[in-house]
Scaffold this active site. Structure first.
Site, PDB file in Angstrom:
ATOM      1  N   ARG A   1       0.848  -1.186   0.000  1.00  0.00           N
ATOM      2  CA  ARG A   1       0.000   0.000   0.000  1.00  0.00           C
ATOM      3  C   ARG A   1       0.885   1.238   0.000  1.00  0.00           C
ATOM      4  NH1 ARG A   1      -3.362  -3.071  -1.245  1.00  0.00           N
ATOM      5  NH2 ARG A   1      -5.274  -3.609  -0.159  1.00  0.00           N
TER       6      ARG A   1
ATOM      7  N   GLY B   1      -7.697   5.577   4.375  1.00  0.00           N
ATOM      8  CA  GLY B   1      -7.501   4.746   3.204  1.00  0.00           C
ATOM      9  C   GLY B   1      -6.130   4.919   2.575  1.00  0.00           C
TER      10      GLY B   1
ATOM     11  N   GLU C   1      -2.420  10.370   8.936  1.00  0.00           N
ATOM     12  CA  GLU C   1      -2.661  11.606   9.678  1.00  0.00           C
ATOM     13  C   GLU C   1      -3.770  11.432  10.708  1.00  0.00           C
ATOM     14  OE1 GLU C   1      -3.753  16.305   9.013  1.00  0.00           O
ATOM     15  OE2 GLU C   1      -4.567  14.847   7.612  1.00  0.00           O
TER      16      GLU C   1
ATOM     17  N   GLU D   1       4.335  33.480   8.102  1.00  0.00           N
ATOM     18  CA  GLU D   1       4.513  34.413   6.977  1.00  0.00           C
ATOM     19  C   GLU D   1       3.641  34.080   5.780  1.00  0.00           C
ATOM     20  OE1 GLU D   1       8.568  34.821   5.773  1.00  0.00           O
ATOM     21  OE2 GLU D   1       9.248  35.247   7.800  1.00  0.00           O
TER      22      GLU D   1
END
Length: 176
Positions: free
Chosen positions: A34, A113, A117, A136
């Protein structure tokens, strides 16, 4: 279901994410791979003063949005900083506020999937003014929305962390 990770190879490294090919073996002994987008994680903050929610509008070029309405949020990208510390820093940087009261609402996978995160969502109340310098490259507009418009805000929003945060917040205030 058995799942064994048997190897990984980094194939690309960017400023905000990286990609690796991971190899797995399932319960039948079959191997497969994967592509995984690795991200350091993020925070989102549901901030309100008892009357208004504080959100931000900013361009999100990846989805062609000039001014997407979102919770104040940011990446876990400071060395030694935990999720709550990041949430506090981002709230100050993005809307110029601090909070006396913080509560963790939830942590979720943004898109399991293909990515690792995790997003940590906090509720920030008892707000006060806080000075901080925005990054910035950020082009942020602060927008306040009356708490009475929460349902409309949920219906009209298209950002996942914001929807998750607002839905958890709605459930939280209904139980209070």
């Amino acid at each position: 279901m058995g799942l064994e990770r048997i190897g990984a190879e980094d194939v690309w490294q960017g400023k905000i994410a990286s990609v690796r090919i991971e190899r797995f073996r399932d319960e039948k002994g079959e191997e497969y791979s994967r592509e995984v987008v690795s991200h350091p994680g993020a925070v989102g903050v549901v901030a309100h003063d008892g009357e208004r929610l504080y959100l931000v509008r900013q361009p999100r070029e990846a989805v062609g949005e000039e001014a997407l309405l979102e919770l104040p949020a940011g990446k876990l990208d400071e060395e030694g900083e935990d999720a709550l510390q990041t949430a506090k820093r981002e709230l100050a940087e993005e809307i110029g506020k601090g909070a006396n009261t913080w509560q963790h609402l939830t942590t979720f996978y943004s898109s399991p999937g293909f990515s690792d995160e995790e997003v940590h969502v906090y509720l920030a109340t008892d707000l006060y003014d806080e000075r901080a310098e925005p990054a910035e490259d950020e082009r942020i507009e602060i927008e306040t929305v009356p708490l009475s418009d929460l349902d409309r805000l949920i219906r009209e929003n298209r950002d996942a962390k914001t929807l998750v945060g607002l839905l958890w917040f709605k459930a939280y205030i209904q139980q209070a």
